[in-house]
Design an enzyme around this catalytic site. Structure first.
Site: not given
Ligand code: NAP
Length: 280
Positions: A52, A96, A119
């Site tokens: 990422k 994450q 996200d």
């Protein structure tokens, strides 16, 4: 011959588009940043974060990693998060997953400002997305929808069967398919007669987390297969070796949904940056 829904090539095209959009922001003297928080030393998570960060750099958005120790507390992470929420240059923030069990994951996801929730995992974003309003969506679900849209797969009026109901994947993609006027059935571990249900689907989305779980015999001839699974040995949740031939189109594993997920995180980051700096 079945069409390959090539997520890898598509993600490169999207990265090129995003790079141009970021140039318009940096040309005005702004420097948008993407903050990625990671807790502990899970090898796979560290690899995903690296991917990422590299992708973010490629499009011109500076990534900043906040690596917390395995023993970090929810409060410590929330303290950092508060600073990031208040930093104008940080346009996107993500945590994450998975994270250690002692941490209140929901509290952290829900403390990310919705405008920076690139996200798409906080409750406010999820609620708005479910209502069909403009909102950031979970990146993997959005990846699937973008593949279907860009490859012009008809969704309206089609019967879609989603296997899996996780908050990051099965559930949101089901709602997004519904918002696009598909007729949707969501299956899970307690579903009875799964093969029979899948065999009626025009679009099958597999998000189970079990290698080659969906069998070729379950697939209706000409169905579209979206295999979101990613398991050890580079295999998905569908027995694609045998099922691909029966389908009209399918996402390969690897090179389908996976690379597009990172592209969608970046796309939502660029949207957040455009809103912050270009008043879009
Ligand atoms: P998850 O949270 O473990 O959810 C799995 C879902 O599958 C659950 O809803 C579960 O049902 C259902 N399930 C399990 N066994 C089943 C069975 N025998 N029959 C029907 N349904 C069953 O997994 P996830 O996070 O959604 O991930 C799913 C897959 O996508 C994994 O392979 C993961 O690696 C992959 N993934 C890929 C990306 C990407 O970027 N490519 C991102 C995220 C995840 P219950 O709810 O009843 O337990």
């Amino acid at each position: 011959m079945a069409q390959i829904l090539d997520g890898k090539t598509l993600s490169k095209e999207i990265e090129a588009e995003l790079t141009e959009r970021v140039k318009k922001i940096t040309a005005k003297g702004h420097s948008p940043k993407l903050a990625i928080m990671i807790v502990g030393n899970d090898y796979a998570s560290q690899t995903y974060v690296k991917m990422k960060m590299n992708a973010s750099k490629r499009i011109g958005v500076e990534p900043i990693e906040f690596h917390f120790d395995e023993t970090a507390t929810t409060e410590q992470i929330l303290k950092t998060l508060k600073e990031l929420n208040n930093d104008k240059n940080v346009v996107g923030i993500m945590l994450q997953h998975p994270i250690p069990k002692h941490i209140d994951e929901r509290k952290i996801d829900d403390s990310i400002l919705p405008s920076k929730d690139v996200d798409g995992l906080n409750s406010a974003s999820f609620g708005a997305m479910a209502l069909g309003l403009t909102a950031f969506a979970p990146a993997t679900a959005l990846s699937i929808m973008t593949i279907l849209h860009r490859y012009k797969i008809q969704i309206e009026g089609k019967y879609a069967v989603v296997i899996g109901r996780s908050a990051i994947l099965g559930k949101p993609v089901s709602l997004m398919l519904l918002n696009d006027n598909a007729t949707v059935t969501i299956c899970h571990s307690k579903t009875v007669n799964l093969p029979e249900i899948v065999s009626q689907a025009d679009i099958v989305v597999a998000a189970v987390g079990k290698p080659k779980f969906v069998k070729a015999e379950w697939i209706k001839k000409g169905a579209v297969i979206i295999d979101a699974g990613y398991n050890e040995g580079n295999v998905g949740d569908v027995d694609l070796f045998n099922a691909a031939e029966i389908s009209s189109a399918y996402t390969p594993v690897p090179g389908g949904v996976g690379p597009m997920t990172i592209a969608m995180l970046l796309e939502q980051t660029v949207i957040a940056a455009e809103k912050e700096f270009l008043n879009k």
